[in-house]
Design an enzyme around this catalytic site. Structure first.
Site, PDB file in Angstrom:
ATOM      1  N   HIS A 130       0.806  -1.231   0.000  1.00  0.00           N
ATOM      2  CA  HIS A 130       0.000   0.000   0.000  1.00  0.00           C
ATOM      3  C   HIS A 130       0.837   1.278   0.000  1.00  0.00           C
ATOM      4  CE1 HIS A 130      -3.633  -2.357   1.005  1.00  0.00           C
ATOM      5  NE2 HIS A 130      -2.802  -3.059   1.753  1.00  0.00           N
TER       6      HIS A 130
HETATM    7  C1  BDR Z   1      -1.944   0.815   5.831  1.00  0.00           C
HETATM    8  O1  BDR Z   1      -2.035   0.238   7.123  1.00  0.00           O
HETATM    9  C2  BDR Z   1      -0.805  -0.284   7.534  1.00  0.00           C
HETATM   10  O2  BDR Z   1      -0.965  -1.567   8.069  1.00  0.00           O
HETATM   11  C3  BDR Z   1       0.106  -0.255   6.336  1.00  0.00           C
HETATM   12  O3  BDR Z   1       1.439   0.034   6.710  1.00  0.00           O
HETATM   13  C4  BDR Z   1      -0.469   0.840   5.472  1.00  0.00           C
HETATM   14  O4  BDR Z   1       0.080   2.092   5.783  1.00  0.00           O
HETATM   15  C5  BDR Z   1      -2.811   0.013   4.879  1.00  0.00           C
HETATM   16  O5  BDR Z   1      -4.141   0.072   5.276  1.00  0.00           O
END
Ligand code: BDR
Ligand code: CA
Length: 325
Positions: free
Chosen positions: A247
Protein backbone atom coordinates in the site's frame (compact mmCIF):
# COMPACT_ATOMS: atom_id res chain seq x y z
CA UNK A 1 16.78 7.31 -12.27
CA UNK A 2 19.40 10.06 -12.42
CA UNK A 3 17.96 13.29 -11.13
CA UNK A 4 20.37 16.11 -10.39
CA UNK A 5 20.36 17.29 -6.76
CA UNK A 6 18.94 20.68 -7.77
CA UNK A 7 15.78 19.18 -9.24
CA UNK A 8 15.16 16.64 -6.53
CA UNK A 9 11.91 17.06 -4.65
CA UNK A 10 12.41 17.59 -0.93
CA UNK A 11 10.51 15.16 1.30
CA UNK A 12 9.74 14.39 4.89
CA UNK A 13 8.47 10.81 5.20
CA UNK A 14 6.22 10.19 8.21
CA UNK A 15 5.64 6.47 8.74
CA UNK A 16 4.96 3.50 11.04
CA UNK A 17 7.12 0.68 9.63
CA UNK A 18 5.48 -1.60 8.80
CA UNK A 19 6.36 -3.93 5.92
CA UNK A 20 4.89 -1.74 3.18
CA UNK A 21 6.39 1.35 4.84
CA UNK A 22 9.71 -0.46 4.47
CA UNK A 23 9.04 -0.97 0.74
CA UNK A 24 8.03 2.69 0.39
CA UNK A 25 11.18 3.97 2.07
CA UNK A 26 13.26 1.61 -0.09
CA UNK A 27 11.52 3.03 -3.18
CA UNK A 28 12.09 6.62 -2.08
CA UNK A 29 15.77 6.07 -1.29
CA UNK A 30 16.74 3.91 -4.26
CA UNK A 31 14.86 6.04 -6.83
CA UNK A 32 17.35 8.89 -6.40
CA UNK A 33 14.42 11.21 -7.15
CA UNK A 34 14.23 12.83 -3.73
CA UNK A 35 16.12 14.78 -1.15
CA UNK A 36 14.75 12.99 1.93
CA UNK A 37 15.27 15.54 4.68
CA UNK A 38 13.92 13.49 7.56
CA UNK A 39 12.00 10.35 8.41
CA UNK A 40 9.54 10.74 11.27
CA UNK A 41 7.91 7.82 13.04
CA UNK A 42 4.49 7.52 14.61
CA UNK A 43 2.73 4.78 16.57
CA UNK A 44 0.49 2.83 14.19
CA UNK A 45 1.31 -0.67 13.06
CA UNK A 46 3.18 -1.16 16.35
CA UNK A 47 4.09 0.94 19.40
CA UNK A 48 6.27 3.97 18.79
CA UNK A 49 9.44 2.41 20.23
CA UNK A 50 9.13 -0.33 17.58
CA UNK A 51 8.17 1.87 14.61
CA UNK A 52 10.91 4.41 15.37
CA UNK A 53 13.52 1.64 15.84
CA UNK A 54 12.37 0.08 12.56
CA UNK A 55 12.53 3.40 10.70
CA UNK A 56 16.05 3.95 11.97
CA UNK A 57 17.12 0.39 11.05
CA UNK A 58 15.71 0.85 7.54
CA UNK A 59 17.35 4.24 6.94
CA UNK A 60 20.68 2.94 8.22
CA UNK A 61 20.55 -0.43 6.44
CA UNK A 62 19.92 1.35 3.14
CA UNK A 63 23.16 3.25 3.70
CA UNK A 64 21.59 6.69 4.26
CA UNK A 65 22.33 9.30 6.89
CA UNK A 66 18.74 10.60 6.86
CA UNK A 67 17.87 11.69 10.42
CA UNK A 68 15.04 9.71 12.02
CA UNK A 69 12.80 11.29 14.68
CA UNK A 70 10.29 9.64 16.99
CA UNK A 71 6.87 11.27 17.30
CA UNK A 72 3.50 10.52 18.83
CA UNK A 73 3.26 7.66 21.31
CA UNK A 74 -0.53 7.45 20.94
CA UNK A 75 -3.29 8.75 18.62
CA UNK A 76 -5.13 11.94 19.64
CA UNK A 77 -8.16 10.07 21.05
CA UNK A 78 -8.46 6.58 19.66
CA UNK A 79 -7.04 3.59 21.58
CA UNK A 80 -6.76 0.27 19.72
CA UNK A 81 -4.86 -3.03 19.63
CA UNK A 82 -1.80 -2.97 17.37
CA UNK A 83 -2.31 -5.08 14.22
CA UNK A 84 0.30 -7.73 15.13
CA UNK A 85 -1.48 -10.29 12.94
CA UNK A 86 -0.13 -8.54 9.83
CA UNK A 87 3.13 -6.85 10.83
CA UNK A 88 4.13 -8.96 13.87
CA UNK A 89 4.78 -7.65 17.36
CA UNK A 90 7.79 -5.59 16.25
CA UNK A 91 5.88 -4.07 13.31
CA UNK A 92 8.54 -5.45 10.96
CA UNK A 93 8.73 -9.17 11.76
CA UNK A 94 10.63 -11.31 9.28
CA UNK A 95 10.26 -14.88 8.03
CA UNK A 96 14.04 -15.26 8.37
CA UNK A 97 16.87 -12.72 8.38
CA UNK A 98 16.26 -9.31 9.96
CA UNK A 99 17.82 -5.94 9.19
CA UNK A 100 21.25 -5.34 10.73
CA UNK A 101 21.18 -3.31 13.96
CA UNK A 102 21.55 0.42 13.21
CA UNK A 103 24.95 2.00 13.78
CA UNK A 104 23.45 5.32 14.85
CA UNK A 105 20.78 6.63 17.19
CA UNK A 106 17.46 8.41 16.70
CA UNK A 107 17.86 12.14 16.20
CA UNK A 108 16.96 14.26 19.24
CA UNK A 109 13.64 16.12 19.19
CA UNK A 110 9.98 15.33 18.57
CA UNK A 111 8.79 14.49 15.07
CA UNK A 112 6.00 17.12 15.14
CA UNK A 113 8.38 19.91 16.16
CA UNK A 114 10.85 18.77 13.53
CA UNK A 115 8.17 18.89 10.81
CA UNK A 116 7.32 22.46 11.90
CA UNK A 117 10.97 23.49 12.00
CA UNK A 118 11.88 22.06 8.61
CA UNK A 119 8.77 23.30 6.76
CA UNK A 120 9.26 26.80 8.19
CA UNK A 121 12.91 26.77 7.15
CA UNK A 122 11.92 26.14 3.52
CA UNK A 123 8.42 27.55 2.82
CA UNK A 124 6.77 26.03 -0.24
CA UNK A 125 9.52 23.44 -0.64
CA UNK A 126 8.79 20.41 1.49
CA UNK A 127 6.46 17.63 0.38
CA UNK A 128 5.02 15.71 3.33
CA UNK A 129 4.56 12.00 2.68
CA UNK A 130 2.44 10.33 5.36
CA UNK A 131 2.31 6.51 5.39
CA UNK A 132 0.73 5.92 8.81
CA UNK A 133 -1.84 7.55 11.10
CA UNK A 134 -1.78 11.35 10.76
CA UNK A 135 -1.07 12.05 14.45
CA UNK A 136 2.35 13.67 13.93
CA UNK A 137 1.07 15.98 11.21
CA UNK A 138 -1.99 16.95 13.26
CA UNK A 139 0.27 17.80 16.19
CA UNK A 140 2.51 19.82 13.87
CA UNK A 141 -0.54 21.79 12.66
CA UNK A 142 -1.61 22.35 16.27
CA UNK A 143 1.85 23.77 16.94
CA UNK A 144 1.77 25.92 13.81
CA UNK A 145 -1.69 26.46 12.26
CA UNK A 146 -0.06 28.19 9.26
CA UNK A 147 1.91 25.05 8.41
CA UNK A 148 -0.54 23.78 5.73
CA UNK A 149 0.12 26.88 3.63
CA UNK A 150 3.87 26.51 3.95
CA UNK A 151 4.24 22.85 2.94
CA UNK A 152 4.53 22.19 -0.79
CA UNK A 153 1.88 19.47 -0.54
CA UNK A 154 0.80 16.36 1.33
CA UNK A 155 0.62 12.92 -0.26
CA UNK A 156 -0.66 10.13 1.91
CA UNK A 157 -1.65 6.48 2.06
CA UNK A 158 -4.93 6.17 3.84
CA UNK A 159 -8.69 5.98 3.49
CA UNK A 160 -10.51 4.87 0.38
CA UNK A 161 -13.98 5.20 -0.99
CA UNK A 162 -14.11 1.55 -1.99
CA UNK A 163 -14.51 0.33 1.62
CA UNK A 164 -12.19 -0.59 4.45
CA UNK A 165 -9.68 -3.16 5.61
CA UNK A 166 -9.84 -2.77 9.40
CA UNK A 167 -13.64 -2.37 9.46
CA UNK A 168 -16.03 -2.80 6.53
CA UNK A 169 -15.85 0.98 5.98
CA UNK A 170 -12.50 2.17 7.35
CA UNK A 171 -8.90 1.81 6.26
CA UNK A 172 -6.33 1.26 9.04
CA UNK A 173 -4.30 4.52 8.90
CA UNK A 174 -7.30 6.86 9.03
CA UNK A 175 -9.21 4.62 11.46
CA UNK A 176 -6.21 4.55 13.84
CA UNK A 177 -6.47 8.33 14.30
CA UNK A 178 -9.57 9.71 12.55
CA UNK A 179 -9.54 12.96 14.55
CA UNK A 180 -6.00 13.68 13.36
CA UNK A 181 -6.92 12.89 9.75
CA UNK A 182 -10.04 15.07 9.90
CA UNK A 183 -8.01 17.93 11.32
CA UNK A 184 -5.33 17.62 8.62
CA UNK A 185 -7.79 17.44 5.73
CA UNK A 186 -9.82 20.36 7.11
CA UNK A 187 -6.66 22.46 7.39
CA UNK A 188 -6.78 23.30 3.68
CA UNK A 189 -3.43 21.64 2.91
CA UNK A 190 -3.00 20.70 -0.74
CA UNK A 191 -3.31 16.91 -0.56
CA UNK A 192 -3.52 13.76 -2.62
CA UNK A 193 -4.94 10.59 -1.12
CA UNK A 194 -3.81 7.10 -2.06
CA UNK A 195 -6.46 4.95 -0.45
CA UNK A 196 -7.49 1.32 -0.81
CA UNK A 197 -9.12 2.28 -4.14
CA UNK A 198 -5.65 1.93 -5.66
CA UNK A 199 -3.42 0.45 -2.97
CA UNK A 200 -5.34 -2.84 -2.78
CA UNK A 201 -4.14 -3.36 -6.34
CA UNK A 202 -0.53 -2.34 -5.70
CA UNK A 203 0.55 -5.97 -5.46
CA UNK A 204 3.64 -7.64 -6.73
CA UNK A 205 3.36 -11.18 -8.06
CA UNK A 206 5.18 -14.51 -7.66
CA UNK A 207 7.71 -13.67 -10.39
CA UNK A 208 8.52 -10.36 -8.66
CA UNK A 209 8.98 -12.20 -5.35
CA UNK A 210 11.22 -14.79 -7.02
CA UNK A 211 13.32 -12.02 -8.59
CA UNK A 212 13.69 -10.39 -5.15
CA UNK A 213 14.69 -13.70 -3.56
CA UNK A 214 17.25 -14.38 -6.32
CA UNK A 215 18.75 -10.87 -6.11
CA UNK A 216 21.03 -11.86 -3.24
CA UNK A 217 22.44 -15.34 -2.65
CA UNK A 218 22.27 -16.38 1.01
CA UNK A 219 20.79 -14.13 3.70
CA UNK A 220 18.25 -11.76 2.16
CA UNK A 221 16.40 -9.79 4.86
CA UNK A 222 14.40 -7.81 2.31
CA UNK A 223 12.96 -10.98 0.75
CA UNK A 224 12.34 -12.44 4.22
CA UNK A 225 10.55 -9.30 5.45
CA UNK A 226 8.30 -9.26 2.37
CA UNK A 227 7.73 -13.02 2.73
CA UNK A 228 6.48 -12.56 6.31
CA UNK A 229 3.93 -9.99 5.13
CA UNK A 230 2.95 -12.13 2.12
CA UNK A 231 2.20 -15.13 4.34
CA UNK A 232 -0.22 -13.02 6.42
CA UNK A 233 -2.22 -11.41 3.62
CA UNK A 234 -5.92 -12.24 3.91
CA UNK A 235 -6.45 -11.12 0.32
CA UNK A 236 -3.91 -13.66 -0.97
CA UNK A 237 -5.43 -16.39 1.22
CA UNK A 238 -8.87 -15.53 -0.21
CA UNK A 239 -7.49 -15.67 -3.77
CA UNK A 240 -8.34 -12.02 -4.48
CA UNK A 241 -4.76 -11.10 -5.38
CA UNK A 242 -1.75 -13.27 -6.26
CA UNK A 243 0.80 -11.33 -4.20
CA UNK A 244 1.26 -8.79 -1.38
CA UNK A 245 -0.29 -5.33 -1.77
CA UNK A 246 2.41 -2.83 -0.80
CA UNK A 247 0.00 0.00 0.00
CA UNK A 248 2.50 2.60 1.19
CA UNK A 249 4.52 2.53 -2.02
CA UNK A 250 1.75 4.27 -4.01
CA UNK A 251 2.33 7.92 -2.94
CA UNK A 252 6.06 7.55 -3.71
CA UNK A 253 5.42 5.81 -7.01
CA UNK A 254 3.14 8.71 -8.00
CA UNK A 255 5.73 11.33 -7.07
CA UNK A 256 8.28 9.43 -9.18
CA UNK A 257 5.94 8.86 -12.14
CA UNK A 258 2.54 10.61 -12.05
CA UNK A 259 1.45 8.82 -15.24
CA UNK A 260 1.07 5.60 -13.21
CA UNK A 261 -2.12 6.86 -11.50
CA UNK A 262 -5.43 8.51 -12.31
CA UNK A 263 -6.36 11.27 -9.88
CA UNK A 264 -9.68 13.08 -9.45
CA UNK A 265 -10.27 16.17 -7.32
CA UNK A 266 -13.09 15.34 -4.90
CA UNK A 267 -14.47 16.64 -1.61
CA UNK A 268 -13.40 14.16 1.08
CA UNK A 269 -14.54 13.84 4.69
CA UNK A 270 -13.38 11.58 7.52
CA UNK A 271 -16.02 10.20 9.88
CA UNK A 272 -15.15 10.85 13.53
CA UNK A 273 -18.51 9.84 14.99
CA UNK A 274 -18.12 6.72 17.17
CA UNK A 275 -19.92 3.82 15.50
CA UNK A 276 -19.65 1.56 12.47
CA UNK A 277 -18.38 4.33 10.18
CA UNK A 278 -15.67 5.58 12.57
CA UNK A 279 -12.57 6.41 10.53
CA UNK A 280 -14.27 5.96 7.14
CA UNK A 281 -13.63 8.37 4.29
CA UNK A 282 -16.36 9.63 2.02
CA UNK A 283 -15.80 11.31 -1.31
CA UNK A 284 -18.76 13.07 -2.80
CA UNK A 285 -18.79 12.49 -6.56
CA UNK A 286 -21.92 14.56 -7.20
CA UNK A 287 -20.57 17.35 -9.36
CA UNK A 288 -23.42 19.71 -8.42
CA UNK A 289 -22.44 19.74 -4.71
CA UNK A 290 -19.94 22.58 -4.32
CA UNK A 291 -19.03 22.04 -0.65
CA UNK A 292 -19.04 19.23 1.88
CA UNK A 293 -15.44 18.30 2.53
CA UNK A 294 -11.83 19.06 1.75
CA UNK A 295 -11.34 19.08 -2.03
CA UNK A 296 -8.27 16.92 -2.47
CA UNK A 297 -6.79 14.66 -5.12
CA UNK A 298 -8.06 11.10 -4.83
CA UNK A 299 -6.22 8.32 -6.65
CA UNK A 300 -8.80 6.16 -8.39
CA UNK A 301 -6.79 4.10 -10.87
CA UNK A 302 -3.27 2.76 -11.33
CA UNK A 303 -1.06 1.07 -13.88
CA UNK A 304 -0.55 -2.01 -11.72
CA UNK A 305 2.26 -3.68 -13.71
CA UNK A 306 4.06 -0.32 -13.94
CA UNK A 307 3.91 0.23 -10.18
CA UNK A 308 4.92 -3.40 -9.51
CA UNK A 309 7.97 -3.05 -11.78
CA UNK A 310 9.07 0.15 -10.05
CA UNK A 311 8.60 -1.34 -6.58
CA UNK A 312 10.26 -4.67 -7.38
CA UNK A 313 13.27 -2.89 -8.90
CA UNK A 314 13.52 -0.84 -5.69
CA UNK A 315 13.31 -3.91 -3.43
CA UNK A 316 15.98 -5.69 -5.50
CA UNK A 317 18.22 -2.62 -5.27
CA UNK A 318 17.60 -2.39 -1.51
CA UNK A 319 18.41 -6.09 -1.02
CA UNK A 320 21.73 -5.63 -2.84
CA UNK A 321 22.59 -2.47 -0.89
CA UNK A 322 21.94 -4.20 2.41
CA UNK A 323 23.97 -7.27 1.39
CA UNK A 324 26.94 -5.02 0.55
CA UNK A 325 26.71 -3.03 3.73
C1 BDR B 1 -1.94 0.81 5.83
O1 BDR B 1 -2.04 0.24 7.12
C2 BDR B 1 -0.80 -0.28 7.53
O2 BDR B 1 -0.97 -1.57 8.07
C3 BDR B 1 0.11 -0.25 6.34
O3 BDR B 1 1.44 0.03 6.71
C4 BDR B 1 -0.47 0.84 5.47
O4 BDR B 1 0.08 2.09 5.78
C5 BDR B 1 -2.81 0.01 4.88
O5 BDR B 1 -4.14 0.07 5.28
CA1 CA C 1 2.13 2.32 7.08
Amino acid sequence: MNTSPTTRRRLIIDCDPGHDDFAAIALAVTSGAFEIEAITAVCGNAPLDCTSANALAIADALGTSIPVYAGAVAPLLHRYEFPAAFHGVTGLDSAGATLPPPRRALAPGHAAEEIVRRVNAAPGEITLVVLGPMTNLALAIALDPELPGKARELVFMGGGIVGGNVTPRAEFNLWADPEAAAMVLRSGIKATMFGLDVTNDAWIDRDDLARLRAAVPGANPVADIIQYYTERSGDIAAGRVPGPALHDTCPLAWLIDPTLFTIEQLPVTVDTVPGPHYGATDADRRSWVPEGGARIGVALGLDRPGVARLVTDALVDAARRIAQR
